[in-house]
Design an enzyme around this catalytic site. Structure first.
Site, PDB file in Angstrom:
ATOM      1  N   MET A  30       0.836  -1.201   0.000  1.00 45.32           N
ATOM      2  CA  MET A  30       0.000   0.000   0.000  1.00 45.32           C
ATOM      3  C   MET A  30       0.872   1.253   0.000  1.00 45.32           C
ATOM      4  O   MET A  30       0.387   2.360   0.252  1.00 45.32           O
ATOM      5  CB  MET A  30      -0.946  -0.001   1.204  1.00 45.32           C
ATOM      6  CG  MET A  30      -1.901  -1.191   1.161  1.00 45.32           C
ATOM      7  SD  MET A  30      -3.412  -0.933   2.086  1.00 45.32           S
ATOM      8  CE  MET A  30      -2.767  -0.701   3.724  1.00 45.32           C
ATOM      9  N   GLY A  31       2.165   1.075  -0.293  1.00 47.71           N
ATOM     10  CA  GLY A  31       3.030   2.232  -0.460  1.00 47.71           C
ATOM     11  C   GLY A  31       3.504   2.843   0.846  1.00 47.71           C
ATOM     12  O   GLY A  31       3.394   2.250   1.902  1.00 47.71           O
ATOM     13  N   LEU A  33       6.681   3.396   1.431  1.00 48.67           N
ATOM     14  CA  LEU A  33       7.567   2.243   1.620  1.00 48.67           C
ATOM     15  C   LEU A  33       8.624   2.486   2.693  1.00 48.67           C
ATOM     16  O   LEU A  33       9.047   3.624   2.927  1.00 48.67           O
ATOM     17  CB  LEU A  33       8.233   1.897   0.288  1.00 48.67           C
ATOM     18  CG  LEU A  33       7.257   1.594  -0.858  1.00 48.67           C
ATOM     19  CD1 LEU A  33       8.021   1.369  -2.163  1.00 48.67           C
ATOM     20  CD2 LEU A  33       6.387   0.382  -0.536  1.00 48.67           C
ATOM     21  N   HIS A  34       9.036   1.399   3.322  1.00 48.08           N
ATOM     22  CA  HIS A  34      10.102   1.428   4.330  1.00 48.08           C
ATOM     23  C   HIS A  34      10.940   0.163   4.160  1.00 48.08           C
ATOM     24  O   HIS A  34      10.694  -0.639   3.241  1.00 48.08           O
ATOM     25  CB  HIS A  34       9.502   1.544   5.739  1.00 48.08           C
ATOM     26  CG  HIS A  34       8.411   0.547   6.018  1.00 48.08           C
ATOM     27  ND1 HIS A  34       8.637  -0.801   6.093  1.00 48.08           N
ATOM     28  CD2 HIS A  34       7.073   0.705   6.212  1.00 48.08           C
ATOM     29  CE1 HIS A  34       7.510  -1.431   6.348  1.00 48.08           C
ATOM     30  NE2 HIS A  34       6.532  -0.543   6.407  1.00 48.08           N
ATOM     31  N   GLU A  35      11.885  -0.014   5.069  1.00 45.95           N
ATOM     32  CA  GLU A  35      12.822  -1.150   4.951  1.00 45.95           C
ATOM     33  C   GLU A  35      12.110  -2.503   4.985  1.00 45.95           C
ATOM     34  O   GLU A  35      12.626  -3.481   4.445  1.00 45.95           O
ATOM     35  CB  GLU A  35      13.862  -1.104   6.077  1.00 45.95           C
ATOM     36  CG  GLU A  35      14.886   0.018   5.945  1.00 45.95           C
ATOM     37  CD  GLU A  35      15.813  -0.168   4.745  1.00 45.95           C
ATOM     38  OE1 GLU A  35      16.101  -1.325   4.382  1.00 45.95           O
ATOM     39  OE2 GLU A  35      16.222   0.854   4.169  1.00 45.95           O
ATOM     40  N   HIS A  37       9.204  -3.255   3.543  1.00 44.89           N
ATOM     41  CA  HIS A  37       8.813  -3.509   2.151  1.00 44.89           C
ATOM     42  C   HIS A  37      10.050  -3.838   1.303  1.00 44.89           C
ATOM     43  O   HIS A  37      10.013  -4.737   0.458  1.00 44.89           O
ATOM     44  CB  HIS A  37       8.163  -2.263   1.539  1.00 44.89           C
ATOM     45  CG  HIS A  37       6.890  -1.815   2.204  1.00 44.89           C
ATOM     46  ND1 HIS A  37       6.809  -0.648   2.928  1.00 44.89           N
ATOM     47  CD2 HIS A  37       5.653  -2.352   2.224  1.00 44.89           C
ATOM     48  CE1 HIS A  37       5.570  -0.489   3.366  1.00 44.89           C
ATOM     49  NE2 HIS A  37       4.839  -1.508   2.964  1.00 44.89           N
ATOM     50  N   GLN A  61     -10.329  -2.585   2.198  1.00 44.80           N
ATOM     51  CA  GLN A  61      -9.883  -3.198   3.444  1.00 44.80           C
ATOM     52  C   GLN A  61      -9.852  -2.226   4.622  1.00 44.80           C
ATOM     53  O   GLN A  61      -9.445  -2.597   5.724  1.00 44.80           O
ATOM     54  CB  GLN A  61      -8.524  -3.873   3.267  1.00 44.80           C
ATOM     55  CG  GLN A  61      -7.336  -2.936   3.159  1.00 44.80           C
ATOM     56  CD  GLN A  61      -6.103  -3.688   2.701  1.00 44.80           C
ATOM     57  OE1 GLN A  61      -6.020  -4.159   1.570  1.00 44.80           O
ATOM     58  NE2 GLN A  61      -5.122  -3.826   3.588  1.00 44.80           N
ATOM     59  N   GLN A 154      -2.776 -11.739   8.143  1.00 48.55           N
ATOM     60  CA  GLN A 154      -2.957 -11.538   6.698  1.00 48.55           C
ATOM     61  C   GLN A 154      -2.226 -12.634   5.910  1.00 48.55           C
ATOM     62  O   GLN A 154      -2.756 -13.188   4.931  1.00 48.55           O
ATOM     63  CB  GLN A 154      -2.422 -10.160   6.312  1.00 48.55           C
ATOM     64  CG  GLN A 154      -2.312  -9.924   4.825  1.00 48.55           C
ATOM     65  CD  GLN A 154      -1.902  -8.507   4.526  1.00 48.55           C
ATOM     66  OE1 GLN A 154      -2.719  -7.600   4.586  1.00 48.55           O
ATOM     67  NE2 GLN A 154      -0.643  -8.290   4.199  1.00 48.55           N
ATOM     68  N   ARG A 188       2.379   3.379   9.045  1.00 47.62           N
ATOM     69  CA  ARG A 188       1.609   4.160  10.030  1.00 47.62           C
ATOM     70  C   ARG A 188       2.492   4.824  11.080  1.00 47.62           C
ATOM     71  O   ARG A 188       2.050   5.769  11.740  1.00 47.62           O
ATOM     72  CB  ARG A 188       0.590   3.261  10.733  1.00 47.62           C
ATOM     73  CG  ARG A 188      -0.609   2.907   9.877  1.00 47.62           C
ATOM     74  CD  ARG A 188      -1.743   2.363  10.738  1.00 47.62           C
ATOM     75  NE  ARG A 188      -3.001   2.372  10.015  1.00 47.62           N
ATOM     76  CZ  ARG A 188      -3.437   1.392   9.231  1.00 47.62           C
ATOM     77  NH1 ARG A 188      -2.698   0.310   9.078  1.00 47.62           N
ATOM     78  NH2 ARG A 188      -4.590   1.496   8.611  1.00 47.62           N
TER      79      ARG A 188
HETATM   80  P1  AMP Z   1       1.482  -2.773   3.484  1.00 52.94           P
HETATM   81  O1  AMP Z   1       2.022  -1.742   2.544  1.00 52.94           O
HETATM   82  O2  AMP Z   1       1.436  -2.317   4.907  1.00 52.94           O
HETATM   83  O3  AMP Z   1       0.185  -3.392   3.004  1.00 52.94           O
HETATM   84  O4  AMP Z   1       2.547  -3.957   3.490  1.00 52.94           O
HETATM   85  C1  AMP Z   1       2.934  -4.592   2.297  1.00 52.94           C
HETATM   86  C2  AMP Z   1       3.703  -5.836   2.645  1.00 52.94           C
HETATM   87  O5  AMP Z   1       4.849  -5.496   3.397  1.00 52.94           O
HETATM   88  C3  AMP Z   1       2.875  -6.811   3.496  1.00 52.94           C
HETATM   89  O6  AMP Z   1       3.146  -8.135   3.078  1.00 52.94           O
HETATM   90  C4  AMP Z   1       3.420  -6.552   4.872  1.00 52.94           C
HETATM   91  O7  AMP Z   1       3.281  -7.652   5.752  1.00 52.94           O
HETATM   92  C5  AMP Z   1       4.870  -6.253   4.583  1.00 52.94           C
HETATM   93  N1  AMP Z   1       5.460  -5.505   5.687  1.00 52.94           N
HETATM   94  C6  AMP Z   1       4.955  -4.387   6.275  1.00 52.94           C
HETATM   95  N2  AMP Z   1       5.736  -4.004   7.299  1.00 52.94           N
HETATM   96  C7  AMP Z   1       6.749  -4.905   7.370  1.00 52.94           C
HETATM   97  C8  AMP Z   1       7.891  -5.056   8.224  1.00 52.94           C
HETATM   98  N3  AMP Z   1       8.144  -4.204   9.219  1.00 52.94           N
HETATM   99  N4  AMP Z   1       8.715  -6.091   7.990  1.00 52.94           N
HETATM  100  C9  AMP Z   1       8.469  -6.976   6.976  1.00 52.94           C
HETATM  101  N5  AMP Z   1       7.427  -6.879   6.136  1.00 52.94           N
HETATM  102  C10 AMP Z   1       6.572  -5.858   6.332  1.00 52.94           C
END
Ligand code: AMP
Length: 282
Positions: A30-31, A33-35, A37, A61, A154, A188
């Site tokens: 969902m963008g 992005l961080h480490e 992702h 969602q 999830q 977040r």
């Molecule tokens: P999101 O953008 O929050 O929907 O996350 C996209 C993908 O990145 C999902 O598969 C998350 O579980 C994964 N993700 C989010 N935060 C982390 C994290 N801190 N470490 C590893 N994977 C993550």
């Protein structure tokens, strides 16, 4: 890297890659992005010949309109990060491309969708996740798809979905990436005020304290969680849930054994955070 917004563009780029004999790896996000992702993208880059990332804040969602409205977004920064990670194709659709007028299908995964997040966010949350992931798998047709353990429930919902519908995708779940102080990385986190950011570290500390209690031999769930509860109390955080459950079933356990998931959700200064630690209990 190519950035595309339409389904035909994705299909045609992937058809070319497939003709060239490449394995297609896919990372849905969902963008903002961080480490966390990036760890998924790096793994996909290592394991696949062609890497696709989707960037889509999926309205289906979100159970609260306010949460959707304030979800952080920065497409230019995300595009630079995916490019830096060696991604081949960034798919950033507008909502009508995925949900045109008349869209009326919903995917429901019962069982694992129901406890924890299913209780607090409602049944619609994982229906939204399962529906968008089914669509994205249909559009990208990846050989491998990468998800984070950070969203443990999830990941279970998606594994169940893939098994039940015989989707030809190999789902890979990678460990949670954390800030140096232990806070699980999350888009977040950027919404936390400074004081709340400092308090939020109590979530991971509480999980680690419970993990330590189990490693020290505690097998009673409430007693194992007690030191974590004390940490949360000290930070003035009242969790929505802080529990030890079976890692596959997400059901509460009378006694800790086998693959256990310690998991927590809490609002800190109005920002809802989740985290978990899997523990193998001998
Ligand atoms: P999101 O953008 O929050 O929907 O996350 C996209 C993908 O990145 C999902 O598969 C998350 O579980 C994964 N993700 C989010 N935060 C982390 C994290 N801190 N470490 C590893 N994977 C993550």
């Amino acid at each position: 890297m190519r950035l595309v917004r339409t389904i035909p563009e994705v299909r045609s780029a992937i058809a070319d890659a497939r003709r060239a004999g490449k394995i297609i790896g896919f990372v849905p996000t969902m963008g903002f992005l961080h480490e966390g992702h990036l760890s998924l993208m790096h793994r996909a880059r290592e394991e696949c010949g062609y890497v696709v990332v989707s960037l889509f804040v999926n309205p289906l969602q979100f159970n609260e309109p306010g949460d959707l409205a304030r979800y952080p977004r920065d497409e230019a920064r995300d595009a630079a990060m995916t490019e830096g990670a060696g991604v081949d194709l960034l798919f950033a659709p507008e909502a009508p491309a995925l949900y045109p007028e008349g869209f009326s299908t919903s995917v429901t995964v019962s069982g694992v969708s129901e406890p924890l997040e299913g209780v607090t966010r409602g049944i619609g949350h994982f229906q939204g996740v399962a529906t968008v992931v089914t669509k994205l798998f249909g559009i990208v047709a990846p050989d491998r798809a990468y998800f984070g353990q950070k969203d443990a429930q999830q990941a279970l919902v998606i594994r169940r979905l893939v098994r039940d519908l015989d989707l030809p995708v190999d789902v890979r779940v990678l460990p949670t990436v954390r800030e140096p102080d232990g806070l699980a990385m999350s888009s977040r986190n950027s919404l936390l005020a400074a004081g709340d950011r400092a308090r939020a570290v109590a979530l991971s500390r509480a999980l680690f304290a419970a993990e330590r209690a189990i490693q020290d031999g505690e097998r009673n769930p409430e007693r194992a969680l007690a030191p974590g509860r004390a940490i949360l109390d000290g930070a003035g955080i009242e969790p929505e849930y802080f529990v030890a459950v079976g890692a596959e079933t997400l059901q509460t356990l009378a006694r800790l054994g086998g693959e256990v998931l310690l998991t927590i959700a809490a609002s800190v200064g109005g920002i809802r955070l989740i985290d978990n630690v899997p523990v193998s209990v001998p």
